[in-house]
Each structure stands twice: as structure tokens, then as C-alpha cells.
Scaffold this motif. Structure first.
Motif, mmCIF file in Angstrom:
data_model
loop_
_atom_site.group_PDB
_atom_site.id
_atom_site.type_symbol
_atom_site.label_atom_id
_atom_site.label_comp_id
_atom_site.label_asym_id
_atom_site.label_seq_id
_atom_site.Cartn_x
_atom_site.Cartn_y
_atom_site.Cartn_z
ATOM 1 N N GLY A 196 0.895 -1.259 0.031
ATOM 2 C CA GLY A 196 0.015 0.090 0.202
ATOM 3 C C GLY A 196 0.731 1.229 0.175
ATOM 4 N N PHE A 197 2.151 1.090 -0.119
ATOM 5 C CA PHE A 197 2.932 2.617 -0.087
ATOM 6 C C PHE A 197 3.997 2.466 -1.075
ATOM 7 N N GLU A 198 4.725 3.598 -1.287
ATOM 8 C CA GLU A 198 5.834 3.711 -2.081
ATOM 9 C C GLU A 198 6.677 5.039 -1.595
ATOM 10 N N ASN A 199 7.958 4.785 -1.951
ATOM 11 C CA ASN A 199 8.571 6.164 -1.299
ATOM 12 C C ASN A 199 9.286 6.470 -2.567
ATOM 13 N N TYR A 200 9.617 7.669 -2.691
ATOM 14 C CA TYR A 200 10.298 8.383 -3.918
ATOM 15 C C TYR A 200 11.377 9.482 -3.478
ATOM 16 N N SER A 201 12.371 9.504 -4.343
ATOM 17 C CA SER A 201 13.460 10.689 -4.305
ATOM 18 C C SER A 201 13.358 11.481 -5.359
ATOM 19 N N ILE A 202 13.106 12.853 -5.465
ATOM 20 C CA ILE A 202 13.029 13.852 -6.659
ATOM 21 C C ILE A 202 14.106 14.706 -6.555
ATOM 22 N N PRO A 203 14.797 14.848 -7.320
ATOM 23 C CA PRO A 203 16.144 15.887 -7.295
ATOM 24 C C PRO A 203 15.131 17.170 -7.653
ATOM 25 N N CYS A 204 15.578 18.208 -6.813
ATOM 26 C CA CYS A 204 15.035 19.469 -7.190
ATOM 27 C C CYS A 204 15.985 20.461 -7.829
ATOM 28 N N ALA A 205 15.407 21.680 -8.402
ATOM 29 C CA ALA A 205 16.285 22.462 -9.326
ATOM 30 C C ALA A 205 17.260 23.057 -8.334
ATOM 31 N N SER A 206 17.186 23.341 -6.860
ATOM 32 C CA SER A 206 17.963 24.047 -6.163
ATOM 33 C C SER A 206 19.159 23.160 -5.619
ATOM 34 N N GLY A 207 19.092 22.013 -6.218
ATOM 35 C CA GLY A 207 20.236 20.636 -6.109
ATOM 36 C C GLY A 207 20.041 19.998 -4.757
ATOM 37 N N ASP A 208 18.774 20.165 -3.927
ATOM 38 C CA ASP A 208 18.410 19.383 -2.803
ATOM 39 C C ASP A 208 17.569 18.184 -3.553
ATOM 40 N N ALA A 209 17.098 17.113 -2.618
ATOM 41 C CA ALA A 209 16.194 16.318 -3.065
ATOM 42 C C ALA A 209 14.934 15.918 -2.348
ATOM 43 N N MET A 210 14.080 15.864 -2.857
ATOM 44 C CA MET A 210 12.791 15.843 -2.077
ATOM 45 C C MET A 210 12.253 14.340 -1.917
ATOM 46 N N SER A 211 11.915 14.247 -0.695
ATOM 47 C CA SER A 211 11.271 12.689 -0.302
ATOM 48 C C SER A 211 9.878 12.593 -0.236
ATOM 49 N N VAL A 212 9.372 11.811 -0.850
ATOM 50 C CA VAL A 212 7.681 11.638 -0.962
ATOM 51 C C VAL A 212 7.394 10.453 -0.644
ATOM 52 N N ARG A 213 6.557 10.224 0.049
ATOM 53 C CA ARG A 213 5.730 9.057 0.507
ATOM 54 C C ARG A 213 4.274 8.981 0.015
#
Length: 223
Positions: A196-213
Motif C-alpha cells: 500500500g505504499f511507495e517512497n520516492y526521491s525527486i531531485p529539485c532544481a535547487s540541488g536538494d532532493a525531495m522525499s515523497v511517500r
């Protein structure tokens, strides 16, 4: 058929007819929001439609199950059933009132589960076709390698990096990243998955990475 049932109700008083009525409100939890589900029933045909923007409908009670057929662009279609069963008032009418004759005639003898959830799965073929291909940096472009002692030129093709792994809720995770102004064209990479769940890592334009569940299609940013 419906008129005949109303005629019976004028002559007899059933327990379920008095307590519960002959109609029922059904609520739906549909994923994704753009999905549309059509409700049909034997002898009655189409009862109506529900979806992410309109998630409830009032139906008449009946002994027959309701068939729910759902579809959405980019997702696999799905058909399920809402099973009809005897209501508490209907059972009581069999023993206390008129042997259930009135409630069976009006349909009040029966009931459906009040809540029904439908979750469509993404079409894997369309997901693979829509997966973004990372751009090749100019420094990694094809070049000509000249072998020693040879006047033959050999063209060497660069190796492209593999696309980031995707899951069922990749599009939802990328949509959240775009709304959070992480990146105008986010590319989510699946990092973990479970029931029932998935985790993602998304590179941002600022150089940081956004973590999403994402849980059952509902995605949120992890702080």
C-alpha cells in the motif's frame, strides 16, 4: 415492477420499510480522481456514475448485486461488485410482522455496504512509454577514437544512464513535487515499496532532493 412494489407497501407495513426505507446512500473512495465508475444492476440497467469529484450516489435497494465498472486514462480498467445482503430490519420483519412480504416487495429487505473503495493500477505499457529519457550532457557525446598505428577511425557511442525506477504512483509523486515548486519537470525515482505504499526521491532544481511517500495514491512530502 417498482410501481407494483409501492402498491404492496400501501397495504402492508414491513419492519425494514418503516425503519430503513427503500433507498440507500452509497459512498465511494475512488483512485485516481480522474477515474469514472459506472454502476449497473440486472433489470435496472445503469444506475449512475461516481468518481473523484462526485463520490456518492443514492440507489434503490434490491436483491441483485450492483456492478461497478471503473476506467481512467493511463490506468487499467477494473470491474467489481457491491453485494446485496439481508438487512437487520428485513430479517426482523420475517419473524415479527408479515413474514417479510412487504420488505421483499419494496426492496427494503436488502441492503448494500455503505462504503466501497476502488483503486486502479497504472497501465504498465503506458508507464514504460511515458518514462522520461535523461538528456545526454555535451561532454558525453559520441566521439571518434583514433587507434595507435592505424588510420581507421572508430566511432564510440556513449552509454546512456538507465531511467529511474518507477512505481504505481510515480505520476502522483511528480505532480506533488511540481506543486511544491521542487522542479518544473520532476523525475521521481522509486526508492522503497511495500503493501500500500511507495517512497520516492525527486531531485529539485535547487540541488536538494525531495522525499515523497505515497499511500494508496495519496502522496505527501517527508520533512
Amino acid at each position: 415492477m417498482k410501481i407494483a412494489r409501492m402498491g404492496f407497501c400501501l397495504l402492508l407495513t414491513g419492519c425494514a420499510t418503516m425503519m430503513d426505507g427503500t433507498t440507500q446512500l452509497l459512498s465511494f473512495n475512488v483512485y485516481p480522481r480522474e477515474a469514472r465508475c459506472t454502476l449497473t444492476r440486472v433489470d435496472d440497467g445503469e444506475l449512475g456514475t461516481v468518481g473523484g469529484s462526485s463520490s456518492s450516489i443514492t440507489v434503490s435497494k434490491d436483491k441483485d448485486d450492483i456492478v461497478v465498472s471503473c476506467a481512467a486514462p493511463g490506468y487499467l480498467s477494473k470491474t467489481s461488485r457491491i453485494v446485496s445482503s439481508a438487512s437487520g430490519g428485513g430479517v426482523a420483519s420475517v419473524f415479527l410482522f408479515d413474514l417479510g412480504i412487504t420488505d421483499l416487495a419494496t426492496g427494503a429487505y436488502w441492503k448494500y455496504p455503505a462504503m466501497h473503495s476502488v483503486s486502479l493500477e497504472r497501465d504498465p505499457d503506458l508507464t514504460r512509454q511515458a518514462a522520461p529519457i535523461p538528456a545526454v550532457a555535451p561532454s558525453a557525446a559520441a566521439y571518434v577514437e583514433r587507434g595507435p598505428g592505424s588510420d581507421m577511425n572508430r566511432k564510440v557511442e556513449p552509454e546512456l544512464p538507465p531511467p529511474p525506477p518507477t512505481g504505481k504512483f510515480t505520476a502522483e509523486a511528480e505532480r506533488l513535487a511540481k506543486n511544491e515548486q521542487c522542479h518544473t519537470s520532476p523525475a521521481a525515482a522509486l526508492t522503497a515499496t511495500g503493501p500500500g505504499f511507495e517512497n520516492y526521491s525527486i531531485p529539485c532544481a535547487s540541488g536538494d532532493a525531495m522525499s515523497v511517500r505515497c499511500e494508496f495514491g495519496n502522496c505527501r512530502a517527508l520533512k
